[in-house]
Design an enzyme around this catalytic site. Structure first.
Site: not given
Length: 263
Positions: A137, A150
């Site tokens: 990400s 996350y």
């Protein structure tokens, strides 16, 4: 990564980026197996894409991973690619003392891909050419403070991908990391899929596939929209960028995402 004539396992392939990648690779002449925890979502993917296969898999469960790896050795002995797409994203209050979301996130986003890679490694090593695709990400490089675990797992996936690539350098297995920006999926709930601040899913996958087609030996796939995050540390004002980025996310975004999790 070769763009066609692969046998590809895609985790989290019933929804979002996973399904979109599955459909894009399927359209280019690849044999696709999608996995996920929800049979109904997998079935919807199969119904819309005749010729795909599906296997239910709880990526958090090491025994289930071993089961699926065993099934794949029998049912798909030509498997030569895995795309580690399954993931969850949850907001966390780090002053609250509760680690349940953090534990679930680590099990899904980090331990799951590590264990699945290990389980599939013998099969991947025996192929003439194989690819392990990790999905990190932009938040691996500039964390969003409202989703701390996350972001930490995605930073770890980036690091793991580098080490894996180095250790496999003299084998037929290549390692490719896809680095998404904020994309319109239901990762944090239905509103996420229509957020105008997020990149449309089709545009993201189209750009990813174009990069892979143009650069089959690439080690990272970064669409233009994620490059400010990917290159944040090289920009010379990381601390200020981090502050601005997180200040912008801490208001409306935090309220929208509060308590939401991936399906």
């Amino acid at each position: 990564m070769q763009i066609s004539d692969n046998t590809i396992l895609i985790t989290g392939g019933g929804t979002g980026i996973g399904r979109a990648l599955a459909e894009a690779f399927h359209a280019r002449g690849n044999r696709i197996i999608v996995t996920g925890r929800r049979r109904e979502m997998l079935q919807q993917t199969l119904d819309a894409n005749p010729g795909m296969d599906a296997i239910e898999l709880d990526i958090r469960d090491a025994a289930d991973i071993r089961r699926v790896a065993g099934e794949l050795r029998q049912s798909h002995p030509t498997l030569n690619a895995v795309i580690h797409n399954a993931g969850i994203m949850r907001t966390e209050d780090l002053q609250g003392g509760d680690t349940a979301d953090a534990e679930d996130t680590i099990a899904t986003n980090l331990l799951g891909p590590i264990c699945l890679t290990a389980a599939l490694m013998p099969l991947l090593l025996q192929q003439a050419q194989s690819t392990i695709v990790t999905v990190s990400s932009g938040l691996a490089f500039l964390p969003g403070a409202i989703t701390p675990t996350y972001c930490a797992t995605k930073a770890a996936i980036h690091s793991y991908s580098q080490s894996l690539r180095y250790q496999l350098r003299d084998t037929p297995v290549r390692v490719l990391e896809i680095v998404p920006p904020y994309v319109q999926t239901e990762l944090t709930g239905p509103a996420h899929a229509s957020d105008p601040n997020a990149m449309p899913l089709k545009a993201f996958v189209d750009e990813v596939m174009a990069i892979i087609e143009a650069s089959p030996d690439a080690q990272e796939v970064c669409v233009d929209r994620v490059k400010p995050l990917r290159n944040a540390a090289a920009g010379g004002d990381y601390a200020a960028f981090f502050q601005r980025f997180n200040d912008a996310r801490s208001g409306a975004a935090a309220a929208q995402w509060k308590g939401r999790s991936a399906p």
